[in-house]
Write a protein that holds these residues in place. Structure first.
Motif, PDB file in Angstrom:
ATOM      1  N   ASP A  61      42.166  45.651  31.941  1.00 47.66           N
ATOM      2  CA  ASP A  61      43.471  45.413  31.882  1.00 47.66           C
ATOM      3  C   ASP A  61      44.511  45.953  32.981  1.00 47.66           C
ATOM      4  O   ASP A  61      45.674  46.288  32.575  1.00 47.66           O
ATOM      5  CB  ASP A  61      43.873  45.852  30.597  1.00 47.66           C
ATOM      6  N   GLY A  62      43.831  46.178  34.045  1.00 50.89           N
ATOM      7  CA  GLY A  62      44.862  46.746  35.194  1.00 50.89           C
ATOM      8  C   GLY A  62      45.351  45.882  36.236  1.00 50.89           C
ATOM      9  O   GLY A  62      45.055  44.415  36.072  1.00 50.89           O
ATOM     10  N   ARG A  63      45.846  46.269  37.281  1.00 48.92           N
ATOM     11  CA  ARG A  63      46.440  45.471  38.400  1.00 48.92           C
ATOM     12  C   ARG A  63      45.480  44.705  38.774  1.00 48.92           C
ATOM     13  O   ARG A  63      45.713  43.510  39.220  1.00 48.92           O
ATOM     14  CB  ARG A  63      47.354  46.606  39.154  1.00 48.92           C
ATOM     15  N   SER A  64      44.044  45.045  39.076  1.00 50.97           N
ATOM     16  CA  SER A  64      43.178  44.374  39.789  1.00 50.97           C
ATOM     17  C   SER A  64      42.673  43.032  39.203  1.00 50.97           C
ATOM     18  O   SER A  64      42.114  42.310  39.670  1.00 50.97           O
ATOM     19  CB  SER A  64      42.062  45.183  40.256  1.00 50.97           C
ATOM     20  N   SER A  65      43.206  43.224  37.733  1.00 48.82           N
ATOM     21  CA  SER A  65      42.807  42.084  36.829  1.00 48.82           C
ATOM     22  C   SER A  65      43.996  40.891  36.714  1.00 48.82           C
ATOM     23  O   SER A  65      43.834  40.041  35.788  1.00 48.82           O
ATOM     24  CB  SER A  65      42.051  42.512  35.695  1.00 48.82           C
ATOM     25  N   ARG A  66      44.830  41.109  37.459  1.00 46.65           N
ATOM     26  CA  ARG A  66      46.095  40.173  37.362  1.00 46.65           C
ATOM     27  C   ARG A  66      45.811  38.936  38.062  1.00 46.65           C
ATOM     28  O   ARG A  66      46.523  38.417  38.867  1.00 46.65           O
ATOM     29  CB  ARG A  66      47.424  40.855  37.583  1.00 46.65           C
ATOM     30  N   HIS A  67      44.769  38.128  37.916  1.00 46.35           N
ATOM     31  CA  HIS A  67      44.321  37.156  38.419  1.00 46.35           C
ATOM     32  C   HIS A  67      43.671  36.279  37.475  1.00 46.35           C
ATOM     33  O   HIS A  67      42.938  36.839  36.608  1.00 46.35           O
ATOM     34  CB  HIS A  67      43.774  37.011  39.797  1.00 46.35           C
ATOM     35  N   ALA A  68      43.696  34.668  37.515  1.00 44.98           N
ATOM     36  CA  ALA A  68      42.708  34.014  36.780  1.00 44.98           C
ATOM     37  C   ALA A  68      41.311  34.239  36.835  1.00 44.98           C
ATOM     38  O   ALA A  68      40.942  34.606  38.184  1.00 44.98           O
ATOM     39  CB  ALA A  68      43.250  32.532  36.629  1.00 44.98           C
ATOM     40  N   PRO A  69      40.295  34.002  35.933  1.00 47.41           N
ATOM     41  CA  PRO A  69      38.883  34.317  36.279  1.00 47.41           C
ATOM     42  C   PRO A  69      38.485  33.462  37.418  1.00 47.41           C
ATOM     43  O   PRO A  69      38.761  32.149  37.673  1.00 47.41           O
ATOM     44  CB  PRO A  69      38.337  33.950  34.983  1.00 47.41           C
ATOM     45  N   THR A  70      37.836  34.041  38.454  1.00 47.22           N
ATOM     46  CA  THR A  70      37.288  33.244  39.516  1.00 47.22           C
ATOM     47  C   THR A  70      36.034  32.250  39.059  1.00 47.22           C
ATOM     48  O   THR A  70      35.286  32.628  38.140  1.00 47.22           O
ATOM     49  CB  THR A  70      36.556  34.311  40.450  1.00 47.22           C
ATOM     50  N   PRO A  71      35.880  31.036  39.510  1.00 47.61           N
ATOM     51  CA  PRO A  71      35.055  30.290  39.094  1.00 47.61           C
ATOM     52  C   PRO A  71      33.543  31.011  39.231  1.00 47.61           C
ATOM     53  O   PRO A  71      33.254  31.390  40.139  1.00 47.61           O
ATOM     54  CB  PRO A  71      35.272  29.165  40.114  1.00 47.61           C
ATOM     55  N   GLY A  72      32.843  30.846  38.336  1.00 49.29           N
ATOM     56  CA  GLY A  72      31.435  31.107  38.276  1.00 49.29           C
ATOM     57  C   GLY A  72      31.031  31.755  36.758  1.00 49.29           C
ATOM     58  O   GLY A  72      31.506  31.245  35.823  1.00 49.29           O
ATOM     59  N   LEU A  73      30.216  32.819  36.638  1.00 50.53           N
ATOM     60  CA  LEU A  73      29.690  33.267  35.624  1.00 50.53           C
ATOM     61  C   LEU A  73      30.267  34.515  35.392  1.00 50.53           C
ATOM     62  O   LEU A  73      30.277  35.517  35.886  1.00 50.53           O
ATOM     63  CB  LEU A  73      28.102  33.069  35.448  1.00 50.53           C
ATOM     64  N   TRP A  74      30.761  34.594  33.869  1.00 52.20           N
ATOM     65  CA  TRP A  74      31.200  36.066  33.512  1.00 52.20           C
ATOM     66  C   TRP A  74      30.572  36.428  32.262  1.00 52.20           C
ATOM     67  O   TRP A  74      30.253  35.887  31.462  1.00 52.20           O
ATOM     68  CB  TRP A  74      32.777  35.850  33.141  1.00 52.20           C
ATOM     69  N   ALA A  75      29.928  37.688  32.393  1.00 51.50           N
ATOM     70  CA  ALA A  75      29.384  38.440  31.217  1.00 51.50           C
ATOM     71  C   ALA A  75      30.420  39.096  30.321  1.00 51.50           C
ATOM     72  O   ALA A  75      31.019  39.856  30.993  1.00 51.50           O
ATOM     73  CB  ALA A  75      28.083  39.360  31.462  1.00 51.50           C
TER      74      ALA A  75
END
Length: 290
Positions: free
Chosen positions: A232-246
């Motif tokens: 929930d911080g600054r580094s997560s202020r982007h849309a999810p990168t295409p790929g797989l997310w757990a």
């Protein structure tokens, strides 16, 4: 099983294209099914007096018997109020301990096998005997699963999706417990491991190959203003990168904690869960046993 196929849109100069084909997705799905099957067998085996360490060791043996030789992280097991991460202060408290299981207790099993470079990372929640609080939370988990995929499809940033999950947790009157994970993460990117370090060797609970891969991903993604960690911080202020997310929303009410963890497929312009035939999904179907 999900019937979606990857949707490929016009590639943006700043957004990488989806990196996997149908064969890759099948391999990830098969490994995820295997991990859940092993966790279910351990859940069926659990009884009063079994400790977390015994459960985690049994889960590892089940996976090894199925041919798994490497792990993204070692298996974890949490019983009772430890499913809600109460009084967790250091990362060492996440490791399985001597807590014995008792009637009415909730439990969470978490494992992350790697096979031929493919990774699954799953969380399996259960209870021993009756626990009405557990039943209530389990029925609500479907809302979080639907919310996450809906928000990602809308191309919300990782931080915005995190905030939406927090808001739903507050509406339900529960506690956010994934904020207790290192880095406050609700998820992380999963890639096909290509590192050549020793298989089966772990450092601080993570496989050597995992640490090598994560190190490269952290550097590579940060250079492009992205992060493979979903918080929930600054580094997560982007849309999810295409790929797989757990993705692993972890929710609690008082001393009862539940989670699911499964793979989310994110393409350039779509998102869907890799597999809908999973224990926590089947539990939500009418007439399903809890």
């Amino acid at each position: 099983m999900s019937t979606h196929a990857p949707v490929r849109g016009t590639r943006s100069a700043r957004v990488p294209s989806f990196p996997y084909d149908d064969t890759d997705l099948s391999r990830f799905r098969e490994l995820q099914q295997l991990a859940y099957a092993c966790a279910q067998r351990v859940g069926d085996w659990l009884g009063p007096g079994v400790t977390e360490r015994q459960a985690a060791a049994r889960l590892r043996r089940e996976l090894v018997a199925e041919g798994v030789r490497d792990f993204f992280h070692i298996p974890f097991a949490w019983f009772g109020d430890r499913t809600a991460f109460r009084n967790f202060r250091t990362p060492l408290q996440f490791f399985a301990g001597g807590r014995p299981l008792a009637e009415g207790m909730p439990y969470v099993l978490d494992c992350a096998p790697v096979a031929d470079g493919y990774t699954a990372d799953i969380g399996y929640a259960g209870k021993l005997g009756d626990n009405p609080v557990w039943d209530r939370i389990a029925l609500d988990l479907g809302e979080y699963r639907e919310l996450i995929v809906r928000e990602v499809r809308a191309r919300r940033t990782l931080a915005e999706v995190y905030a939406a999950v927090d808001a739903l947790i507050a509406r339900h009157g529960y506690d956010n417990r994934h904020r207790v994970y290192p880095g406050r993460v609700i998820g992380h990117q999963v890639t096909r491991t290509t590192s050549r370090g020793p298989a089966g060797v772990n450092v601080l609970g993570f496989g050597v190959r995992t640490l090598q891969t994560l190190g490269r991903e952290l550097v590579g993604e940060r250079l492009h203003g992205r992060s493979p960690l979903w918080a929930d911080g600054r580094s997560s202020r982007h849309a999810p990168t295409p790929g797989l997310w757990a993705v692993e929303p972890h929710i609690a009410f008082r001393d009862v904690g539940l989670k699911f963890e499964e793979l989310l497929v994110v393409t350039e312009d779509d998102a869907y869960w890799l597999d809908d035939d999973l224990p926590h999904v089947r539990r939500l179907k009418p007439g399903a046993a809890r």
